[in-house]
Design a protein around this motif. Structure first.
Motif, PDB file in Angstrom:
ATOM      1  N   LEU A  25      31.422  77.226  95.427  1.00 34.05           N
ATOM      2  CA  LEU A  25      30.414  76.296  94.918  1.00 34.05           C
ATOM      3  C   LEU A  25      30.926  75.511  93.713  1.00 34.05           C
ATOM      4  CD1 LEU A  25      27.066  78.309  95.239  1.00 34.05           C
ATOM      5  CD2 LEU A  25      28.000  76.553  96.759  1.00 34.05           C
ATOM      6  N   SER A  26      31.797  76.118  92.930  1.00 33.25           N
ATOM      7  CA  SER A  26      32.391  75.403  91.793  1.00 33.25           C
ATOM      8  C   SER A  26      33.254  74.247  92.280  1.00 33.25           C
ATOM      9  CB  SER A  26      33.234  76.353  90.945  1.00 33.25           C
ATOM     10  OG  SER A  26      32.426  77.334  90.347  1.00 33.25           O
ATOM     11  N   VAL A  27      33.978  74.470  93.360  1.00 32.46           N
ATOM     12  CA  VAL A  27      34.795  73.396  93.931  1.00 32.46           C
ATOM     13  C   VAL A  27      33.897  72.280  94.448  1.00 32.46           C
ATOM     14  CG1 VAL A  27      36.394  72.821  95.810  1.00 32.46           C
ATOM     15  CG2 VAL A  27      36.742  74.896  94.470  1.00 32.46           C
ATOM     16  N   VAL A  28      32.794  72.640  95.091  1.00 30.69           N
ATOM     17  CA  VAL A  28      31.839  71.639  95.582  1.00 30.69           C
ATOM     18  C   VAL A  28      31.282  70.826  94.414  1.00 30.69           C
ATOM     19  CG1 VAL A  28      29.583  71.324  96.680  1.00 30.69           C
ATOM     20  CG2 VAL A  28      31.239  72.920  97.661  1.00 30.69           C
ATOM     21  N   LEU A  29      30.909  71.505  93.350  1.00 30.11           N
ATOM     22  CA  LEU A  29      30.379  70.803  92.178  1.00 30.11           C
ATOM     23  C   LEU A  29      31.422  69.894  91.547  1.00 30.11           C
ATOM     24  CD1 LEU A  29      28.323  73.706  90.606  1.00 30.11           C
ATOM     25  CD2 LEU A  29      27.394  71.568  91.505  1.00 30.11           C
ATOM     26  N   THR A  35      31.161  68.290  86.450  1.00 27.85           N
ATOM     27  CA  THR A  35      32.230  69.069  85.835  1.00 27.85           C
ATOM     28  C   THR A  35      31.722  70.242  85.014  1.00 27.85           C
ATOM     29  OG1 THR A  35      33.466  67.005  85.706  1.00 27.85           O
ATOM     30  CG2 THR A  35      34.339  68.860  84.481  1.00 27.85           C
ATOM     31  N   LEU A  36      30.682  70.040  84.233  1.00 25.93           N
ATOM     32  CA  LEU A  36      30.171  71.131  83.390  1.00 25.93           C
ATOM     33  C   LEU A  36      29.725  72.314  84.239  1.00 25.93           C
ATOM     34  CD1 LEU A  36      29.314  72.293  80.659  1.00 25.93           C
ATOM     35  CD2 LEU A  36      27.093  71.180  80.993  1.00 25.93           C
ATOM     36  N   LYS A  37      28.941  72.050  85.268  1.00 32.44           N
ATOM     37  CA  LYS A  37      28.469  73.129  86.136  1.00 32.44           C
ATOM     38  C   LYS A  37      29.638  73.806  86.848  1.00 32.44           C
ATOM     39  CE  LYS A  37      23.922  71.106  86.901  1.00 32.44           C
ATOM     40  NZ  LYS A  37      23.024  70.496  87.890  1.00 32.44           N
ATOM     41  N   ALA A  38      30.628  73.015  87.267  1.00 24.85           N
ATOM     42  CA  ALA A  38      31.799  73.572  87.936  1.00 24.85           C
ATOM     43  C   ALA A  38      32.588  74.476  86.987  1.00 24.85           C
ATOM     44  CB  ALA A  38      32.690  72.452  88.465  1.00 24.85           C
ATOM     45  N   MET A  39      32.763  74.049  85.759  1.00 26.33           N
ATOM     46  CA  MET A  39      33.518  74.849  84.790  1.00 26.33           C
ATOM     47  C   MET A  39      32.779  76.142  84.436  1.00 26.33           C
ATOM     48  SD  MET A  39      36.326  73.376  84.534  1.00 26.33           S
ATOM     49  CE  MET A  39      37.006  74.453  83.313  1.00 26.33           C
ATOM     50  N   ILE A  40      31.474  76.063  84.345  1.00 28.51           N
ATOM     51  CA  ILE A  40      30.704  77.282  84.084  1.00 28.51           C
ATOM     52  C   ILE A  40      30.882  78.262  85.243  1.00 28.51           C
ATOM     53  CG2 ILE A  40      28.374  78.227  83.824  1.00 28.51           C
ATOM     54  CD1 ILE A  40      27.682  75.659  82.250  1.00 28.51           C
ATOM     55  N   GLY A  41      30.881  77.751  86.461  1.00 24.98           N
ATOM     56  CA  GLY A  41      31.118  78.600  87.625  1.00 24.98           C
ATOM     57  C   GLY A  41      32.488  79.255  87.592  1.00 24.98           C
ATOM     58  N   PHE A  76      26.984  89.426  88.335  1.00 19.74           N
ATOM     59  CA  PHE A  76      26.551  88.916  89.636  1.00 19.74           C
ATOM     60  C   PHE A  76      25.175  88.253  89.533  1.00 19.74           C
ATOM     61  CE2 PHE A  76      24.954  89.406  94.017  1.00 19.74           C
ATOM     62  CZ  PHE A  76      25.950  88.716  94.684  1.00 19.74           C
ATOM     63  N   LEU A  77      24.257  88.876  88.805  1.00 16.62           N
ATOM     64  CA  LEU A  77      22.940  88.258  88.601  1.00 16.62           C
ATOM     65  C   LEU A  77      23.067  86.949  87.821  1.00 16.62           C
ATOM     66  CD1 LEU A  77      20.698  91.361  87.850  1.00 16.62           C
ATOM     67  CD2 LEU A  77      20.670  89.913  89.885  1.00 16.62           C
ATOM     68  N   GLY A  78      23.984  86.924  86.862  1.00 14.13           N
ATOM     69  CA  GLY A  78      24.255  85.682  86.145  1.00 14.13           C
ATOM     70  C   GLY A  78      24.799  84.610  87.080  1.00 14.13           C
ATOM     71  N   ALA A  79      25.625  85.019  88.033  1.00 14.56           N
ATOM     72  CA  ALA A  79      26.163  84.066  89.009  1.00 14.56           C
ATOM     73  C   ALA A  79      25.047  83.515  89.895  1.00 14.56           C
ATOM     74  CB  ALA A  79      27.229  84.747  89.860  1.00 14.56           C
ATOM     75  N   ILE A  80      24.106  84.353  90.260  1.00 12.18           N
ATOM     76  CA  ILE A  80      22.977  83.893  91.060  1.00 12.18           C
ATOM     77  C   ILE A  80      22.145  82.891  90.257  1.00 12.18           C
ATOM     78  CG2 ILE A  80      20.796  84.609  92.133  1.00 12.18           C
ATOM     79  CD1 ILE A  80      22.272  87.254  92.857  1.00 12.18           C
ATOM     80  N   ALA A  81      21.891  83.216  88.994  1.00 13.15           N
ATOM     81  CA  ALA A  81      21.144  82.292  88.138  1.00 13.15           C
ATOM     82  C   ALA A  81      21.901  80.976  87.990  1.00 13.15           C
ATOM     83  CB  ALA A  81      20.897  82.931  86.765  1.00 13.15           C
ATOM     84  N   TRP A  82      23.228  81.046  87.838  1.00 13.12           N
ATOM     85  CA  TRP A  82      24.043  79.832  87.754  1.00 13.12           C
ATOM     86  C   TRP A  82      23.917  78.999  89.032  1.00 13.12           C
ATOM     87  CZ3 TRP A  82      28.098  78.852  91.115  1.00 13.12           C
ATOM     88  CH2 TRP A  82      28.799  77.678  90.860  1.00 13.12           C
ATOM     89  N   GLY A  83      23.961  79.673  90.178  1.00 10.08           N
ATOM     90  CA  GLY A  83      23.846  78.957  91.445  1.00 10.08           C
ATOM     91  C   GLY A  83      22.504  78.266  91.600  1.00 10.08           C
ATOM     92  N   ILE A  84      21.437  78.957  91.207  1.00  6.79           N
ATOM     93  CA  ILE A  84      20.102  78.357  91.276  1.00  6.79           C
ATOM     94  C   ILE A  84      19.998  77.178  90.321  1.00  6.79           C
ATOM     95  CG2 ILE A  84      17.653  78.777  90.809  1.00  6.79           C
ATOM     96  CD1 ILE A  84      18.139  81.668  91.843  1.00  6.79           C
ATOM     97  N   TRP A  85      20.546  77.322  89.119  1.00  6.67           N
ATOM     98  CA  TRP A  85      20.518  76.229  88.144  1.00  6.67           C
ATOM     99  C   TRP A  85      21.346  75.041  88.624  1.00  6.67           C
ATOM    100  CZ3 TRP A  85      24.848  74.943  84.869  1.00  6.67           C
ATOM    101  CH2 TRP A  85      24.562  73.931  83.934  1.00  6.67           C
ATOM    102  N   SER A  86      22.492  75.325  89.220  1.00  4.04           N
ATOM    103  CA  SER A  86      23.406  74.259  89.624  1.00  4.04           C
ATOM    104  C   SER A  86      22.924  73.478  90.842  1.00  4.04           C
ATOM    105  CB  SER A  86      24.790  74.838  89.930  1.00  4.04           C
ATOM    106  OG  SER A  86      25.356  75.386  88.781  1.00  4.04           O
ATOM    107  N   PHE A  87      22.345  74.175  91.803  1.00  4.27           N
ATOM    108  CA  PHE A  87      21.994  73.526  93.059  1.00  4.27           C
ATOM    109  C   PHE A  87      20.497  73.426  93.299  1.00  4.27           C
ATOM    110  CE2 PHE A  87      26.339  74.697  93.803  1.00  4.27           C
ATOM    111  CZ  PHE A  87      26.833  73.638  94.532  1.00  4.27           C
ATOM    112  N   LEU A  92      19.906  76.555  98.059  1.00  2.00           N
ATOM    113  CA  LEU A  92      20.481  77.870  98.328  1.00  2.00           C
ATOM    114  C   LEU A  92      19.665  78.672  99.331  1.00  2.00           C
ATOM    115  CD1 LEU A  92      21.583  78.866  94.728  1.00  2.00           C
ATOM    116  CD2 LEU A  92      22.985  77.937  96.566  1.00  2.00           C
ATOM    117  N   GLY A  93      18.626  78.069  99.879  1.00  2.00           N
ATOM    118  CA  GLY A  93      17.815  78.747 100.878  1.00  2.00           C
ATOM    119  C   GLY A  93      16.735  79.638 100.310  1.00  2.00           C
ATOM    120  N   LEU A  94      16.403  79.471  99.043  1.00  2.00           N
ATOM    121  CA  LEU A  94      15.351  80.267  98.418  1.00  2.00           C
ATOM    122  C   LEU A  94      14.042  79.493  98.499  1.00  2.00           C
ATOM    123  CD1 LEU A  94      17.295  81.473  95.269  1.00  2.00           C
ATOM    124  CD2 LEU A  94      16.940  82.709  97.402  1.00  2.00           C
TER     125      LEU A  94
END
Length: 121
Positions: A25-29, A35-41, A76-87, A92-94
């Motif tokens: 997902l970072s590559v997609v971003l 760039t900011l969201k990708a770097m955080i990922g 991992f929970l932080g990664a999920i929160a990052w994914g929800i924030w980013s996309f 994400l299908g939620l």
């Protein structure tokens, strides 16, 4: 104590494989120009790899697996929160907070092997 190479590969590979989606997902971003969201990922991935390496059970043979896994689950929970924030949740299908309940089976290792220790083998 035996080398237990397969268990070491399983620990590192399994956890690292659980974070591959963050890198993808970072590559997609990055391709979208976010760039900011990708770097955080990427930083989340690096943090996960550091936690996986530092909290490996052969480095802490007397510590129960549960105590070693909880910080990685926190990343991992932080990664999920990052994914929800980013996309956004819909991307994400939620489709409601209850969709996150589908992640509960991922916590099964905490209960199945949580009390075991590396030196118990």
């Amino acid at each position: 104590m035996a080398v237990r190479k397969q268990e070491k590969i399983g620990w590192a590979g399994g956890w690292a494989g659980g974070f591959v989606w963050v890198l993808i997902l970072s590559v997609v971003l990055a391709a979208r120009g976010e760039t900011l969201k990708a770097m955080i990922g990427v930083l989340v991935c690096i943090g996960a790899l550091v936690a996986i390496k530092y909290l490996s059970p052969w480095r802490h043979p007397r510590t129960p697996y549960r105590q070693l896994m909880l910080p990685i689950y926190a990343v991992f929970l932080g990664a999920i929160a990052w994914g929800i924030w980013s996309f956004g949740p819909r991307e994400l299908g939620l489709h409601g907070w209850w969709s996150l309940l589908l992640l509960l089976p991922l916590t099964m290792p905490l209960w199945l092997i949580g009390d075991r220790r590396w030196e118990d083998e």
